[in-house]
Design a protein around this motif. Structure first.
Motif, PDB file in Angstrom:
ATOM      1  N   ARG A   1       0.812  -1.217   0.000  1.00  0.00           N
ATOM      2  CA  ARG A   1       0.000   0.000   0.000  1.00  0.00           C
ATOM      3  C   ARG A   1       0.841   1.262   0.000  1.00  0.00           C
ATOM      4  NH1 ARG A   1      -2.637  -2.773   4.053  1.00  0.00           N
ATOM      5  NH2 ARG A   1      -1.721  -1.372   5.576  1.00  0.00           N
TER       6      ARG A   1
ATOM      7  N   PRO B   1      -4.765   9.658  -2.621  1.00  0.00           N
ATOM      8  CA  PRO B   1      -5.718   9.200  -1.601  1.00  0.00           C
ATOM      9  C   PRO B   1      -5.381   7.785  -1.147  1.00  0.00           C
ATOM     10  CG  PRO B   1      -6.711   9.162  -3.774  1.00  0.00           C
ATOM     11  CD  PRO B   1      -5.394   9.852  -3.919  1.00  0.00           C
ATOM     12  N   SER B   2      -5.586   7.511   0.123  1.00  0.00           N
ATOM     13  CA  SER B   2      -5.333   6.185   0.678  1.00  0.00           C
ATOM     14  C   SER B   2      -6.532   5.285   0.422  1.00  0.00           C
ATOM     15  CB  SER B   2      -5.064   6.289   2.184  1.00  0.00           C
ATOM     16  OG  SER B   2      -6.192   6.877   2.830  1.00  0.00           O
ATOM     17  N   LEU B   3      -6.333   3.977   0.688  1.00  0.00           N
ATOM     18  CA  LEU B   3      -7.417   3.026   0.497  1.00  0.00           C
ATOM     19  C   LEU B   3      -8.511   3.262   1.524  1.00  0.00           C
ATOM     20  CD1 LEU B   3      -5.379  -0.254  -0.088  1.00  0.00           C
ATOM     21  CD2 LEU B   3      -6.619   1.070  -1.798  1.00  0.00           C
ATOM     22  N   PRO B   4      -9.764   2.973   1.166  1.00  0.00           N
ATOM     23  CA  PRO B   4     -10.855   3.092   2.145  1.00  0.00           C
ATOM     24  C   PRO B   4     -10.616   2.155   3.321  1.00  0.00           C
ATOM     25  CG  PRO B   4     -11.717   2.890  -0.087  1.00  0.00           C
ATOM     26  CD  PRO B   4     -10.248   2.621  -0.168  1.00  0.00           C
ATOM     27  N   PRO B   5     -11.066   2.537   4.505  1.00  0.00           N
ATOM     28  CA  PRO B   5     -10.821   1.719   5.703  1.00  0.00           C
ATOM     29  C   PRO B   5     -11.263   0.272   5.569  1.00  0.00           C
ATOM     30  CG  PRO B   5     -11.622   3.888   6.316  1.00  0.00           C
ATOM     31  CD  PRO B   5     -11.706   3.820   4.832  1.00  0.00           C
ATOM     32  N   PRO B   6     -12.442  -0.040   4.974  1.00  0.00           N
ATOM     33  CA  PRO B   6     -12.802  -1.473   4.842  1.00  0.00           C
ATOM     34  C   PRO B   6     -11.802  -2.270   4.016  1.00  0.00           C
ATOM     35  CG  PRO B   6     -14.716  -0.068   4.505  1.00  0.00           C
ATOM     36  CD  PRO B   6     -13.539   0.830   4.510  1.00  0.00           C
ATOM     37  N   LEU B   7     -11.281  -1.644   2.944  1.00  0.00           N
ATOM     38  CA  LEU B   7     -10.302  -2.350   2.125  1.00  0.00           C
ATOM     39  C   LEU B   7      -8.985  -2.509   2.867  1.00  0.00           C
ATOM     40  CD1 LEU B   7     -10.908  -0.840  -1.429  1.00  0.00           C
ATOM     41  CD2 LEU B   7     -11.764  -2.981  -0.467  1.00  0.00           C
TER      42      LEU B   7
END
Length: 588
Positions: free
Chosen positions: A12, A29-35
């Motif tokens: 990541r 942008p970072s990955l969404p929290p669920p992912l």
């Protein structure tokens, strides 16, 4: 000492040094929290590269997808049918809504099939959808196998995948037989009776195998439950497992592609798996599902209520198996009766054994072994990721056409009795004619197909050298008339000149004798001589692809000047050097 990040964080995030070099990465942008949560526990980010896998685009590749989607439809509809089907040969008296069979004794399997057809809402549609999807599954496999065979997609490194596909086609045929035998109607019971005869024809162990399969004398009470377990559990598990391996190897080896500008053995030109190919494949699944459902809703298949329950004392008139077993049934009808003989007081009937227990596995053994046989004959051990045009492999194409002609003869033999009745002919004359055709038609088909392929190659060669016919006639100052030919553009010319020059082993390997005429040790074996003979046969008649020098000579109307010395040796020396330049020009 350098620290290498491990785990999902390494996928990541970039190292801090890279972040300081490019400030734009900070704004990413970072990955969404669920992912992020799923990635930290499952490592799904490591498999994201799979979605960038490129697949070429051609209509013939959809044949394999038809088989895959039909199998999925079979799994879905088969699950529905298991809720109501009763795999039992227990005797019951029918009291359902189909009046002609009221009060008739039958097995629970047949009664439950009638209930699915007439009592369960949508049951008949699902039954027919299941049966039609099964037929399309095997049709898709057969067409896919034909595409792979005629284009040479089975060559190294895909021999193992070809063998797996061959096993899949065999298991699909067995799965189909087990499926249409389950209703226990008169037609399916006739098929089981034929299977009983096949097994009984095995020398020495035939009777023991029959008692083991049927649990006693035919028909017994165990064959339907056993076929049910094989049909819904054993074979589907093997099919799905082999199919997964088959698809994995397609990903691993990368998909083959047809030749064209920019396409080589080292790349794949097409669309990525996500989102283009996935969207197209998903849409095609619903097309296959919709067409199969339309056929199932409008065309009746396997109307078991019209046949009645199975009775060992009866045989359905004019009965034939599904198409994928026609060749075996036809072989049994064509094998002559004089093969039967007596030995030590025992009657031996090899015609049944040869047409069933020998022919069935032999067909798939030959099919699975072909890639290795062709590689042995040609001596080609290179990797191939570009497909052949069937015309550029005339012997292979002719062999495939001859095999299809043999299958067609056996398929006609399956309905020899119906042909005799409908056309008022003698069934004996029809059988004799089909016996002759079984041996004669493949030879004729092979010769005709090979000559057609060679003619098409010559046509391609003339088209490259002299251009395509325009239909315009011009007159010279001397009064002569000629048709104007238009030169091909690079996109059109590429497939006509890209195929490789093929040579027999006598020209590509060491000579059988040394300079003193003494035979080499390796040339004395029968296998070596057979291989040389087959290689000569395979490449004896061939049409050379156009070389760059020949193309330049044709454009300047001076073919003789462009061929150094006019000798074949000079052509071969110049071909390798100039082919790369011609293909480079076409690519641009």
């Amino acid at each position: 000492m350098t620290t290498i990040p491990q785990g999902a964080d390494a996928v990541r995030a970039r190292p801090s040094s890279a972040a300081t070099e490019t400030s734009a990465d900070d704004a990413r942008p970072s990955l969404p929290p669920p992912l992020v949560w799923a990635d930290e526990r499952l490592g799904v980010a490591k498999g994201m590269g799979l979605f960038k896998k490129v697949f070429p685009d051609h209509w013939s590749f959809l044949l394999g997808e038809i088989a895959m989607y039909s199998m999925i439809i079979c799994l879905i509809t088969g699950t529905f049918l298991t809720f109501w089907f009763v795999p039992s040969m227990g005797h019951v008296i029918y009291d359902g809504s189909y009046v002609p069979l009221k009060g008739v004794g039958m097995s629970e399997a047949y009664a439950s099939t009638l209930d699915i057809s007439f009592e369960i809402k949508g049951g008949l549609l699902i039954r027919q959808l299941h049966h039609w999807a099964a037929l399309l599954f095997i049709v898709g496999i057969a067409l896919h196998v034909a595409r792979v065979f005629f284009t040479g997609a089975f060559r190294k490194p895909r021999e193992l995948n070809w063998v797996i596909g061959t096993v899949l086609s065999l298991l699909a045929a067995i799965e189909g037989f087990a499926g249409y035998s389950l209703p226990d109607d008169l037609l399916s019971g006739t098929g089981i009776r034929a299977m009983n005869g096949f097994v009984s024809s095995a020398p020495v162990i035939g009777s023991y195998m029959t008692f083991m399969i049927f649990g006693g004398e035919f028909p017994g009470e165990l064959i339907i439950p056993r076929l049910y377990i094989v049909h819904v559990l054993l074979l589907p598990a093997i099919l799905v497992g082999l199919f997964a391996v088959h698809i994995f190897l397609v990903f691993w080896h990368k998909h083959t592609q047809y030749p064209g500008p920019g396409r080589t053995n080292d790349n794949v030109v097409g669309f990525p798996l996500m989102p283009v190919y996935t969207a197209k494949a998903g849409g095609f699944f619903f097309i296959v599902f919709g067409i199969t459902a339309l056929i199932a809703a409008t065309v009746t298949i396997n109307a078991v209520w019209a046949y009645g329950p199975y009775d060992p004392a009866q045989v359905t008139a004019g009965s034939q198996p599904d198409f994928y077993m026609w060749f075996s049934d036809g072989a049994l009808r064509l094998l002559p009766g004089f093969l039967e003989f007596s030995l030590w007081g025992f009657t031996v009937s090899p015609q049944i054994f040869l047409g069933s227990l020998v022919l069935l596995p032999l067909v798939w053994i030959i099919l699975g072994a072909y890639p290795f046989v062709e590689a042995w004959i040609t001596g080609d051990k290179r990797e191939h990721h570009l497909l052949d045009r069937p015309r550029n492999a005339p012997v292979r194409t002719a062999v495939g056409a001859a095999a299809i002609s043999m299958y067609l003869v056996l398929a006609l033999a399956t309905i020899n009795d119906i042909i005799a009745v409908k056309f008022y002919l003698s069934i004996n004359d029809i059988t004799v004619a089909l016996r002759v055709l079984f041996f004669l038609l493949p030879i004729v088909t092979f010769m005709v197909t090979k000559r057609l392929c060679l003619s098409l190659q010559r046509f391609d060669r003339e088209t490259v050298l002299h251009g395509a016919e325009s239909g315009r006639i011009q007159r010279t100052p001397e009064g002569r008339f000629y048709e104007v030919h238009e030169d091909l553009d690079p996109q059109e010319r590429w497939p006509l000149v890209q195929h490789e020059v093929q040579r027999p082993l006598s020209l590509t390997t060491a000579a059988d004798t040394d300079e003193y005429g003494v035979a080499s040790p390796t040339s004395r074996g029968i296998g070596h001589k057979l291989r040389r003979s087959l290689s000569e046969f395979y490449f004896k008649d061939r049409v050379e692809p156009v070389t760059p020098s020949e193309l330049a000579a044709a454009h300047h109307h001076g073919e003789a000047e462009a061929l150094p010395g006019g000798h074949a040796e000079s052509i071969e020396e110049s071909r390798a050097d100039e082919t790369a330049r011609l293909r480079s020009d076409d690519r641009h």
